[in-house]
Design an enzyme around this catalytic site. Structure first.
Site, PDB file in Angstrom:
ATOM      1  N   ASP A  80       0.877  -1.075   0.026  1.00  0.00           N
ATOM      2  CA  ASP A  80       0.010  -0.009  -0.133  1.00  0.00           C
ATOM      3  C   ASP A  80       1.019   1.207   0.152  1.00  0.00           C
ATOM      4  OD1 ASP A  80       0.024   1.065   3.131  1.00  0.00           O
ATOM      5  OD2 ASP A  80       0.175  -1.181   2.953  1.00  0.00           O
ATOM      6  N   ASP A 169      -9.780   3.213   5.652  1.00  0.00           N
ATOM      7  CA  ASP A 169      -8.575   3.075   6.693  1.00  0.00           C
ATOM      8  C   ASP A 169      -9.203   3.781   7.734  1.00  0.00           C
ATOM      9  OD1 ASP A 169      -6.386   3.422   8.176  1.00  0.00           O
ATOM     10  OD2 ASP A 169      -5.271   4.249   6.666  1.00  0.00           O
ATOM     11  N   GLU A 171      -8.584   3.959  11.707  1.00  0.00           N
ATOM     12  CA  GLU A 171      -7.564   3.654  12.750  1.00  0.00           C
ATOM     13  C   GLU A 171      -7.252   4.783  13.672  1.00  0.00           C
ATOM     14  OE1 GLU A 171      -3.350   3.580  11.390  1.00  0.00           O
ATOM     15  OE2 GLU A 171      -3.979   3.818   9.348  1.00  0.00           O
TER      16      GLU A 171
END
Length: 281
Positions: A80, A169, A171
């Site tokens: 990534d 994503d 987090e």
């Protein structure tokens, strides 16, 4: 004997006035950094908005251990990337065995990766199956707003056999409080809002990238997404470890941020044909 006449202002001491002004300025300089630090969750090293990347909080919060053993034919190597990698040498990655990639497209509703075209098209042109990801900031706008921004700026999907569904994503917040100032129930609602909107826009269920410890802390270990959304687990160690509630297995695993060429390396939990299956929907 001096006489003070009514209506006439008495002159003060000029030196005292200057000293007072200097002390006031110093007090302002002392208090301003503290106020700014408090606004950013008590941190004085807050990165610039837009600079977040997948896995930015993993080492700080979960630490890191050894690398997984190599040579597992049932797993497929991937990477990534974001603006931190700049222009990527995709041919070198392909030659090293990397077969899939995710590229950061957007963050919040104001940031687009300036290297997105080189990274997204470059990985495709070398033969990789690739997808895009969005770095979530639930404190800046709604899940729906960010899903729409993502889908309109690189996060779309097409059944061409080379495009993976978009990834969320979600987090640790690199700009402030870990859970973006949201309660566990509010965080779950935000994620659901994003996922529903993304599916309505693209026809695909988004991948969820997260770490188990963050998921427990910020969603209360909510288990309601496991039947619909593939899990991309973050853990820099020899195994993926414990998974969040609701998922019996992981689809992808980010296992290091210090791998060759680009840093962030991942393993797809299956052979290459399973990567193709995810791309085809």
């Amino acid at each position: 004997m001096p006489v003070h006449r009514p209506g006439t202002a008495r002159r003060g001491n000029p030196a005292a006035g200057i000293l007072l002004a200097v002390l006031s300025a110093l007090a302002l300089l002392i208090t301003l950094p503290g106020a700014a630090q408090a606004a950013d969750g008590g941190r004085d090293d807050v990165p610039q908005r837009g600079s977040a990347r997948m896995g930015i909080g993993v080492v700080e919060h979960d630490g890191q251990g050894g690398r997984p053993s190599g040579g597992d034919a049932a797993q497929t190597e991937g990477v990534d990337v974001s603006s931190h990698q700049g222009n990527v040498n995709w041919q070198a990655l392909w030659n090293s065995g990397v077969r899939w990639a995710y590229v950061k497209a957007t963050e919040s509703t104001s940031y687009k990766n300036p290297y997105f075209a080189q990274q997204y098209n470059g990985s495709y042109n070398v033969g990789m199956i690739r997808g895009a990801y969005h770095f979530a900031t639930p404190d800046t706008s709604s899940g729906a707003a960010q899903a729409n921004y993502f889908a309109s700026n690189g996060g779309g999907w097409s059944r061409d056999g080379k495009t993976l569904p978009g990834a969320l994503d979600i987090e640790w917040n690199p700009y402030g409080a870990a859970c973006f100032g949201k309660s566990q129930s509010a965080m779950v609602a935000w994620i659901q809002d994003f996922l529903n909107t993304y599916r309505a826009r693209t026809g695909r269920d988004a991948v969820i990238y997260t770490a188990t410890s963050w998921w427990k802390q910020c969603t209360g270990n909510y288990g309601g997404f496991g039947s619909t959304n593939p899990l991309w687990i973050a853990r820099y160690n020899t195994s993926p470890g414990e998974l969040p509630a609701g998922w019996g297995f992981h689809t992808m695993w980010q296992y290091t941020s210090t791998g060759p060429i680009v840093g962030d390396h991942n393993k797809f939990n299956g052979a290459y044909d399973r990567v193709q299956a995810l791309a085809n929907g």
